[in-house]
Motif scaffolding. Structure first.
Motif, PDB file in Angstrom:
ATOM      1  N   GLY A  86       0.812  -1.196   0.000  1.00  0.00           N
ATOM      2  CA  GLY A  86       0.000   0.000   0.000  1.00  0.00           C
ATOM      3  C   GLY A  86       0.839   1.235   0.000  1.00  0.00           C
ATOM      4  O   GLY A  86       1.976   1.211   0.432  1.00  0.00           O
ATOM      5  N   PRO A  87       0.287   2.292  -0.488  1.00  0.00           N
ATOM      6  CA  PRO A  87       0.973   3.568  -0.441  1.00  0.00           C
ATOM      7  C   PRO A  87       0.881   4.131   0.969  1.00  0.00           C
ATOM      8  O   PRO A  87       0.180   3.624   1.797  1.00  0.00           O
ATOM      9  CB  PRO A  87       0.189   4.427  -1.414  1.00  0.00           C
ATOM     10  N   ALA A  88       1.573   5.167   1.213  1.00  0.00           N
ATOM     11  CA  ALA A  88       1.480   5.797   2.520  1.00  0.00           C
ATOM     12  C   ALA A  88       1.773   7.281   2.415  1.00  0.00           C
ATOM     13  O   ALA A  88       2.330   7.741   1.450  1.00  0.00           O
ATOM     14  CB  ALA A  88       2.479   5.174   3.465  1.00  0.00           C
ATOM     15  N   GLY A  89       1.441   7.995   3.426  1.00  0.00           N
ATOM     16  CA  GLY A  89       1.706   9.431   3.432  1.00  0.00           C
ATOM     17  C   GLY A  89       1.351   9.919   4.801  1.00  0.00           C
ATOM     18  O   GLY A  89       1.028   9.131   5.639  1.00  0.00           O
ATOM     19  N   TYR A  92      -1.246  11.813  11.422  1.00  0.00           N
ATOM     20  CA  TYR A  92      -2.425  11.526  10.597  1.00  0.00           C
ATOM     21  C   TYR A  92      -2.223  12.098   9.204  1.00  0.00           C
ATOM     22  O   TYR A  92      -1.752  13.237   9.067  1.00  0.00           O
ATOM     23  CB  TYR A  92      -3.675  12.146  11.223  1.00  0.00           C
ATOM     24  N   ALA A  93      -2.594  11.339   8.199  1.00  0.00           N
ATOM     25  CA  ALA A  93      -2.433  11.836   6.833  1.00  0.00           C
ATOM     26  C   ALA A  93      -3.514  11.280   5.911  1.00  0.00           C
ATOM     27  O   ALA A  93      -4.090  10.216   6.161  1.00  0.00           O
ATOM     28  CB  ALA A  93      -1.059  11.445   6.307  1.00  0.00           C
ATOM     29  N   VAL A 130      -2.774   6.590   8.034  1.00  0.00           N
ATOM     30  CA  VAL A 130      -2.959   7.200   6.727  1.00  0.00           C
ATOM     31  C   VAL A 130      -4.143   6.569   5.995  1.00  0.00           C
ATOM     32  O   VAL A 130      -4.417   5.381   6.149  1.00  0.00           O
ATOM     33  CB  VAL A 130      -1.700   7.068   5.835  1.00  0.00           C
ATOM     34  N   THR A 131      -4.834   7.387   5.227  1.00  0.00           N
ATOM     35  CA  THR A 131      -5.814   6.856   4.282  1.00  0.00           C
ATOM     36  C   THR A 131      -5.137   6.880   2.923  1.00  0.00           C
ATOM     37  O   THR A 131      -4.397   7.820   2.609  1.00  0.00           O
ATOM     38  CB  THR A 131      -7.106   7.686   4.241  1.00  0.00           C
ATOM     39  N   ALA A 132      -5.377   5.850   2.131  1.00  0.00           N
ATOM     40  CA  ALA A 132      -4.667   5.741   0.857  1.00  0.00           C
ATOM     41  C   ALA A 132      -5.442   4.870  -0.120  1.00  0.00           C
ATOM     42  O   ALA A 132      -6.313   4.089   0.279  1.00  0.00           O
ATOM     43  CB  ALA A 132      -3.280   5.141   1.092  1.00  0.00           C
ATOM     44  N   GLU A 133      -5.110   5.014  -1.369  1.00  0.00           N
ATOM     45  CA  GLU A 133      -5.624   4.100  -2.388  1.00  0.00           C
ATOM     46  C   GLU A 133      -4.744   2.851  -2.340  1.00  0.00           C
ATOM     47  O   GLU A 133      -3.513   2.945  -2.369  1.00  0.00           O
ATOM     48  CB  GLU A 133      -5.540   4.736  -3.770  1.00  0.00           C
ATOM     49  N   CYS A 134      -5.384   1.683  -2.296  1.00  0.00           N
ATOM     50  CA  CYS A 134      -4.608   0.437  -2.136  1.00  0.00           C
ATOM     51  C   CYS A 134      -4.751  -0.510  -3.318  1.00  0.00           C
ATOM     52  O   CYS A 134      -4.007  -1.470  -3.435  1.00  0.00           O
ATOM     53  CB  CYS A 134      -5.057  -0.296  -0.876  1.00  0.00           C
TER      54      CYS A 134
END
Ligand SMILES: [Zn+2]
Length: 309
Positions: free
Chosen positions: A18-21, A56-57, A101-105
């Protein structure tokens, strides 16, 4: 390795790439468990320094069809709307900053990534949970607010479940038995202990019941070797384990659960003990890691443990 991979049947905690930020926030729970501080912390002792805050991101998705969900989540500042996460932000003396983080997975899921010390909640999960809530609403004639309530309840639980994996990793907590079961327990305990600060106990229980329903939706009813061998218990078992924890907190108040078929009488008999034992175990595990500035929680936890349950 720990993620909630959602399929048509539901979500499973497993770890997809998964991506992260991200950015920050932190705390520890004073739950209901027992044991005195003299018992001495297993694992690493709490450091004298304040625990790093949570971060938080909200990571912008590449997919156009997820941009609206991203915008809503970011504007609502979802992470800061999760009462238990806010309550435990800063509670523990963590060796690293824990990011949420919320992300597109690429698929529905939620997972903890140890390398980055990151809890990831996928936009696809939010979309899938809302759709599930809508399906329940239509099938059962529920109120208009049901899809959002269902989404919120399950996000709360999933994030706390993944936070449990993070705490086990970052604090090097001992786990015997299935870690998936242990962090389900922690998620329920945190909701029962902290969720009620801004809402009634009944509302928290209602949310936990929506989580139990989600667990049932994971069941296909036709298990194969993969399901039996999985690191997670079967959906039905997770359902009854959660119901048992709820029932065990107040058998008189929840006596109706047995008549309703939400719990068998045989299992229910041991639930008060099971609920107490689980809470005490988590309090004992976390107590040595409370951040020094959370002394009030430590005192509360010690009193709880000394009551002996
Ligand atoms: Zn998990």
């Amino acid at each position: 390795m720990f993620a909630l991979a959602a399929t048509a049947a539901g979500f499973a905690c497993a770890a997809p790439p998964g991506p992260a930020g991200g950015r920050p926030g932190t705390s520890v729970p004073a739950g209901d468990a027992a044991l005195s501080r003299q018992a001495g912390p297993p694992g690493k002792p709490a450091s004298g320094a304040p625990g790093p805050a949570f971060e938080y991101a909200y990571i912008p998705p590449a997919s156009r069809d997820l941009k609206d969900i991203y915008r809503r989540v970011r504007e609502a500042d979802l992470w800061r709307q999760l009462p238990e996460v806010q309550e435990i932000d800063g509670m523990f003396a963590l060796p690293r900053r824990l990011r949420f983080v919320t992300a597109e997975c690429g698929e529905p899921g939620a997972f903890y990534r140890p390398e980055q010390a990151e809890v990831v909640l996928c936009y696809e999960t939010l979309r899938a949970l809302y759709a599930q809530g809508q399906a329940h609403q239509q099938a059962l004639g529920l109120g208009k607010d049901h899809p959002l309530r269902y989404l919120r309840a399950n996000v709360r639980f999933m994030v706390l479940h993944e936070t449990g994996h993070a705490l086990v990793d970052l604090l090097d907590l001992p786990v015997t038995g299935r870690q998936e079961d242990a962090v389900d327990q922690l998620a329920a305990i945190l909701m029962l202990r902290f969720g009620g600060l801004a809402e009634s106990p009944g509302e928290v229980i209602d949310d936990l019941r929506l989580v139990a329903n989600w667990m049932l939706t994971r069941s296909t009813g036709a298990y194969d070797l993969d399901a039996f061998a999985d690191e997670h218990a079967l959906g039905e078992q997770r359902f009854f384990n959660l119901q048992c924890l709820i029932y065990g907190t107040d058998p008189d108040d929840f006596a109706g659960m047995i008549e309703a078929g939400d719990l068998t009488a045989a299992r229910a008999a041991g639930c008060p003990r099971e609920s107490r034992q689980t809470s005490r175990a988590w309090v004992r595990l976390l107590l040595p890691h409370l951040a020094p500035e959370r002394e009030a929680y430590a005192d509360e936890a010690v009193r709880y443990l000394e009551r002996g349950g």
